[in-house]
Write an enzyme that holds these catalytic residues in place. Structure first.
Site, PDB file in Angstrom:
ATOM      1  N   ASN A  32      31.810  46.928  46.730  1.00 57.36           N
ATOM      2  CA  ASN A  32      32.495  47.878  47.633  1.00 57.36           C
ATOM      3  C   ASN A  32      33.975  47.992  47.281  1.00 57.36           C
ATOM      4  N   ASP A  58      27.868  48.134  49.826  1.00 59.49           N
ATOM      5  CA  ASP A  58      28.221  46.891  50.498  1.00 59.49           C
ATOM      6  C   ASP A  58      26.981  45.998  50.586  1.00 59.49           C
ATOM      7  N   PHE A  80      27.890  37.513  43.547  1.00 56.07           N
ATOM      8  CA  PHE A  80      29.307  37.134  43.635  1.00 56.07           C
ATOM      9  C   PHE A  80      29.970  37.706  44.883  1.00 56.07           C
ATOM     10  N   SER A 124      30.809  26.876  45.611  1.00 58.13           N
ATOM     11  CA  SER A 124      32.142  26.369  45.288  1.00 58.13           C
ATOM     12  C   SER A 124      32.176  24.869  45.506  1.00 58.13           C
ATOM     13  N   ALA A 125      33.046  24.210  44.770  1.00 62.11           N
ATOM     14  CA  ALA A 125      33.256  22.775  44.974  1.00 62.11           C
ATOM     15  C   ALA A 125      33.801  22.492  46.374  1.00 62.11           C
ATOM     16  N   TYR A 148      35.856  29.569  55.205  1.00 62.76           N
ATOM     17  CA  TYR A 148      35.364  29.973  53.883  1.00 62.76           C
ATOM     18  C   TYR A 148      34.363  28.935  53.357  1.00 62.76           C
ATOM     19  N   LYS A 152      30.146  29.149  52.639  1.00 61.34           N
ATOM     20  CA  LYS A 152      29.427  28.783  51.407  1.00 61.34           C
ATOM     21  C   LYS A 152      28.340  27.754  51.716  1.00 61.34           C
ATOM     22  N   TYR A 176      31.345  26.221  41.582  1.00 61.38           N
ATOM     23  CA  TYR A 176      32.470  26.367  40.660  1.00 61.38           C
ATOM     24  C   TYR A 176      33.599  25.442  41.072  1.00 61.38           C
ATOM     25  N   LEU A 199      47.029  28.454  42.140  1.00 62.56           N
ATOM     26  CA  LEU A 199      48.104  27.981  41.265  1.00 62.56           C
ATOM     27  C   LEU A 199      48.309  28.844  40.018  1.00 62.56           C
ATOM     28  N   ARG A 290      50.502  21.345  51.256  1.00 59.85           N
ATOM     29  CA  ARG A 290      49.796  22.463  51.896  1.00 59.85           C
ATOM     30  C   ARG A 290      48.670  21.877  52.744  1.00 59.85           C
ATOM     31  N   ASP A 293      44.846  20.506  51.688  1.00 59.65           N
ATOM     32  CA  ASP A 293      44.682  20.170  50.264  1.00 59.65           C
ATOM     33  C   ASP A 293      44.267  18.715  50.087  1.00 59.65           C
TER      34      ASP A 293
HETATM   35  P1  NAD Z   1      36.760  38.516  43.588  1.00 59.90           P
HETATM   36  O1  NAD Z   1      37.342  38.819  44.916  1.00 59.90           O
HETATM   37  O2  NAD Z   1      37.575  38.856  42.383  1.00 59.90           O
HETATM   38  O3  NAD Z   1      35.341  39.232  43.429  1.00 59.90           O
HETATM   39  C1  NAD Z   1      34.484  39.453  44.518  1.00 59.90           C
HETATM   40  C2  NAD Z   1      33.971  40.876  44.409  1.00 59.90           C
HETATM   41  O4  NAD Z   1      33.075  41.121  45.495  1.00 59.90           O
HETATM   42  C3  NAD Z   1      35.079  41.927  44.494  1.00 59.90           C
HETATM   43  O5  NAD Z   1      34.885  42.882  43.476  1.00 59.90           O
HETATM   44  C4  NAD Z   1      34.890  42.551  45.881  1.00 59.90           C
HETATM   45  O6  NAD Z   1      35.296  43.896  45.904  1.00 59.90           O
HETATM   46  C5  NAD Z   1      33.394  42.371  46.079  1.00 59.90           C
HETATM   47  N1  NAD Z   1      32.981  42.292  47.485  1.00 59.90           N
HETATM   48  C6  NAD Z   1      33.481  41.515  48.468  1.00 59.90           C
HETATM   49  N2  NAD Z   1      32.805  41.710  49.613  1.00 59.90           N
HETATM   50  C7  NAD Z   1      31.839  42.621  49.354  1.00 59.90           C
HETATM   51  C8  NAD Z   1      30.817  43.214  50.118  1.00 59.90           C
HETATM   52  N3  NAD Z   1      30.672  42.930  51.415  1.00 59.90           N
HETATM   53  N4  NAD Z   1      29.994  44.106  49.518  1.00 59.90           N
HETATM   54  C9  NAD Z   1      30.141  44.416  48.202  1.00 59.90           C
HETATM   55  N5  NAD Z   1      31.112  43.878  47.429  1.00 59.90           N
HETATM   56  C10 NAD Z   1      31.949  42.996  47.999  1.00 59.90           C
HETATM   57  O7  NAD Z   1      36.363  36.960  43.585  1.00 59.90           O
HETATM   58  P2  NAD Z   1      35.901  36.030  42.380  1.00 59.90           P
HETATM   59  O8  NAD Z   1      36.986  35.059  42.115  1.00 59.90           O
HETATM   60  O9  NAD Z   1      35.363  36.841  41.286  1.00 59.90           O
HETATM   61  O10 NAD Z   1      34.741  35.223  43.103  1.00 59.90           O
HETATM   62  C11 NAD Z   1      33.394  35.604  43.018  1.00 59.90           C
HETATM   63  C12 NAD Z   1      32.553  34.642  43.848  1.00 59.90           C
HETATM   64  O11 NAD Z   1      32.792  33.319  43.371  1.00 59.90           O
HETATM   65  C13 NAD Z   1      32.890  34.643  45.325  1.00 59.90           C
HETATM   66  O12 NAD Z   1      31.697  34.523  46.058  1.00 59.90           O
HETATM   67  C14 NAD Z   1      33.745  33.414  45.492  1.00 59.90           C
HETATM   68  O13 NAD Z   1      33.651  32.886  46.784  1.00 59.90           O
HETATM   69  C15 NAD Z   1      33.146  32.480  44.460  1.00 59.90           C
HETATM   70  N6  NAD Z   1      34.108  31.447  44.012  1.00 59.90           N
HETATM   71  C16 NAD Z   1      35.312  31.805  43.494  1.00 59.90           C
HETATM   72  C17 NAD Z   1      36.225  30.816  43.124  1.00 59.90           C
HETATM   73  C18 NAD Z   1      37.590  31.181  42.570  1.00 59.90           C
HETATM   74  O14 NAD Z   1      38.490  30.326  42.599  1.00 59.90           O
HETATM   75  N7  NAD Z   1      37.799  32.380  42.020  1.00 59.90           N
HETATM   76  C19 NAD Z   1      35.900  29.473  43.263  1.00 59.90           C
HETATM   77  C20 NAD Z   1      34.655  29.138  43.778  1.00 59.90           C
HETATM   78  C21 NAD Z   1      33.761  30.142  44.147  1.00 59.90           C
HETATM   79  N1  UFG Z   2      49.405  24.647  44.291  1.00 60.14           N
HETATM   80  C1  UFG Z   2      50.788  24.591  44.292  1.00 60.14           C
HETATM   81  N2  UFG Z   2      51.477  25.749  44.450  1.00 60.14           N
HETATM   82  C2  UFG Z   2      50.863  26.957  44.592  1.00 60.14           C
HETATM   83  C3  UFG Z   2      49.452  27.017  44.576  1.00 60.14           C
HETATM   84  C4  UFG Z   2      48.745  25.837  44.441  1.00 60.14           C
HETATM   85  O1  UFG Z   2      51.369  23.521  44.164  1.00 60.14           O
HETATM   86  O2  UFG Z   2      51.562  27.986  44.727  1.00 60.14           O
HETATM   87  C5  UFG Z   2      48.636  23.401  44.078  1.00 60.14           C
HETATM   88  C6  UFG Z   2      47.733  23.031  45.241  1.00 60.14           C
HETATM   89  O3  UFG Z   2      48.435  22.262  46.188  1.00 60.14           O
HETATM   90  C7  UFG Z   2      46.623  22.253  44.515  1.00 60.14           C
HETATM   91  C8  UFG Z   2      46.543  22.935  43.146  1.00 60.14           C
HETATM   92  O4  UFG Z   2      47.772  23.626  42.983  1.00 60.14           O
HETATM   93  O5  UFG Z   2      47.039  20.923  44.314  1.00 60.14           O
HETATM   94  C9  UFG Z   2      45.396  23.926  43.037  1.00 60.14           C
HETATM   95  O6  UFG Z   2      45.477  24.852  44.106  1.00 60.14           O
HETATM   96  P1  UFG Z   2      44.612  26.205  44.125  1.00 60.14           P
HETATM   97  O7  UFG Z   2      44.997  26.934  45.374  1.00 60.14           O
HETATM   98  O8  UFG Z   2      44.770  26.921  42.836  1.00 60.14           O
HETATM   99  O9  UFG Z   2      43.118  25.697  44.157  1.00 60.14           O
HETATM  100  P2  UFG Z   2      42.337  24.806  45.239  1.00 60.14           P
HETATM  101  O10 UFG Z   2      41.763  23.656  44.500  1.00 60.14           O
HETATM  102  O11 UFG Z   2      43.176  24.503  46.405  1.00 60.14           O
HETATM  103  O12 UFG Z   2      41.209  25.801  45.748  1.00 60.14           O
HETATM  104  C10 UFG Z   2      40.306  26.415  44.845  1.00 60.14           C
HETATM  105  C11 UFG Z   2      39.814  27.741  45.440  1.00 60.14           C
HETATM  106  C12 UFG Z   2      38.960  27.469  46.645  1.00 60.14           C
HETATM  107  C13 UFG Z   2      37.872  26.503  46.303  1.00 60.14           C
HETATM  108  C14 UFG Z   2      38.467  25.238  45.733  1.00 60.14           C
HETATM  109  C15 UFG Z   2      37.398  24.252  45.321  1.00 60.14           C
HETATM  110  O13 UFG Z   2      40.904  28.549  45.816  1.00 60.14           O
HETATM  111  O14 UFG Z   2      38.376  28.673  47.065  1.00 60.14           O
HETATM  112  O15 UFG Z   2      39.248  25.564  44.574  1.00 60.14           O
HETATM  113  O16 UFG Z   2      36.724  24.686  44.209  1.00 60.14           O
HETATM  114  F1  UFG Z   2      37.202  26.213  47.432  1.00 60.14           F
END
Ligand code: NAD
Ligand code: UFG
Length: 337
Positions: A32, A58, A80, A124-125, A148, A152, A176, A199, A290, A293
């Site tokens: 979407n 959607d 995703f 996600s982890a 969030y 998951k 992930y 980060l 934060r 964390d």
């Molecule tokens: P992203 O936001 O870049 O991609 C998500 C996509 O889903 C976007 O294109 C968005 O437009 C679409 N979307 C969201 N809600 C929707 C809906 N209701 N219907 C249709 N489309 C929709 O995020 P990403 O980083 O590519 O993450 C993909 C998946 O991996 C997510 O489920 C996220 O929770 C999971 N994940 C991401 C991370 C990370 O750090 N990037 C870590 C762990 C898990």
């Molecule tokens: N950090 C900073 N400054 C910033 C951003 C992050 O110091 O501006 C630090 C955080 O305190 C942490 C590390 O960088 O120590 C990583 O932070 P991120 O926000 O990049 O990642 P997180 O591990 O906190 O979270 C990510 C995803 C979550 C997911 C989680 C576990 O954002 O969605 O990994 O996989 F749930």
């Protein structure tokens, strides 16, 4: 094989579409575009010299899901689509439960109705909550510390219940760790809206001059340099893990698998590696921790190797180099068209 990729226009989705197209799959993206740009999919086609089908829709819309699965004779789904900002999920929990939990429920109902029973799910982890022991193995107790993470975890539980009742389904739950980096051509990458929470994108925006300095959220953690340690994984490695998971779903199962490198890097290590990769300085200030964390989080990545024959190949230097290429070639993400 025809694969429906929900959320395929997003950061991980686009990288996975590239690998799917290069491997010869037919790809149908349903998105979407609430957190992505259609241009990203044009770039996927440019990289692969192949075309994919796009449905603007959607995942909460069961009718469009069913029509899409029928029309394109979908064999399997990689899911995703969802919302992913931890802080926002605390502010707007109902949006997260609706998009992530209700959305997945509708998707599963549509799949069941259409007889599509092969699914790779983006977990996600975060479902491990506060680590009780490291590295994190898949049998570590599950918990959530924010909406969030809970969304998951709820979806994971829903998938395990679904499988208990229908043991012929083929489900891979991929947990992930911290995806970073970008495709090496610099045409696709993470395009966060507003100020990035994570980060690596924040560091990249400091390096490109959008912010004056990085806030390091705490340097008093029980880690070698006091800053938080995470398992950063190159998004191309992560994308390839999805293809390995699909290949492994040739038999009924519901399996949760970590996708990480097994190696932790501190915030300071990332900052310095990015400076070397970009040739830019990344100034920083140390702020208070934060909320929410953890000090350290990294995967035991052995199961992915044993079951899938997958192993992350790229190190932190490559992650930073590729992230920087994307950031410097596209300082405004996909907004320039
Ligand atoms: P992203 O936001 O870049 O991609 C998500 C996509 O889903 C976007 O294109 C968005 O437009 C679409 N979307 C969201 N809600 C929707 C809906 N209701 N219907 C249709 N489309 C929709 O995020 P990403 O980083 O590519 O993450 C993909 C998946 O991996 C997510 O489920 C996220 O929770 C999971 N994940 C991401 C991370 C990370 O750090 N990037 C870590 C762990 C898990
Ligand atoms: N950090 C900073 N400054 C910033 C951003 C992050 O110091 O501006 C630090 C955080 O305190 C942490 C590390 O960088 O120590 C990583 O932070 P991120 O926000 O990049 O990642 P997180 O591990 O906190 O979270 C990510 C995803 C979550 C997911 C989680 C576990 O954002 O969605 O990994 O996989 F749930």
């Amino acid at each position: 094989m025809a694969i429906l990729v929900t959320g395929g226009a997003g950061y991980i989705g686009t990288h996975t579409c590239v690998e799917l197209l290069l491997a010869g799959y037919e790809v149908v993206v349903l998105d979407n575009f609430c957190n992505s740009h259609p241009t990203a999919l044009d770039r996927v086609e440019q990289i692969t010299a192949r075309s994919l089908s796009v449905v603007r829709g959607d995942v909460r819309d069961q009718a469009i899901l069913e029509a899409t699965m029928h029309h394109f004779a979908i064999d399997a789904v990689i899911h995703f689509a969802g919302l992913k900002a931890v802080g926002e999920s605390v502010e707007k929990p109902l949006d997260y439960y609706e998009n992530n939990v209700v959305g997945t429920h509708r998707l599963l109902q549509a799949m069941q109705k259409c007889g599509v029973e092969t699914l790779v799910f983006s977990s996600s982890a975060t479902v491990y909550g506060e680590p009780k022991q490291l590295p994190l193995t898949e049998d570590h107790p599950l918990s959530a510390t924010n909406p969030y993470g809970r969304s998951k975890l709820m979806v994971e539980e829903m998938l395990r219940d679904l499988w208990q009742a229908n043991t012929h389904w083929r489900i891979a739950i991929l947990r992930y760790f911290n995806p970073v980096g970008a495709h090496p051509l610099g045409l696709i990458g993470e395009d966060p809206r507003g100020v990035p929470n994570n980060l690596m994108p924040y560091v990249a925006q400091v390096a490109v001059g959008k912010h004056a300095y990085l806030n390091i959220w705490g340097n008093d953690y029980p880690t070698p340099d006091g800053t938080g340690v995470r398992d950063y994984i190159h998004v191309v490695d992560l994308a390839k893990g999805h293809l390995k998971a699909l290949a492994h779903l040739n038999a009924p199962q519901c399996t949760a698998i970590n996708l990480g490198t097994g190696v932790g890097h501190s915030v300071q290590e990332v900052r310095k590696a990015f400076e070397r990769a970009s040739g830019q300085t990344v100034p920083y200030k140390v702020s208070t921790r934060r909320q929410g964390d953890v000090a350290t989080c990294y995967a035991d990545a052995q199961l992915a190797t044993t079951l899938l024959g997958w192993k992350a190949e790229h190190d932190l230097v490559t992650m930073c180099t590729d992230h920087w290429r994307w950031q410097s070639l596209n300082p405004n993400g996909f907004s320039n068209g």
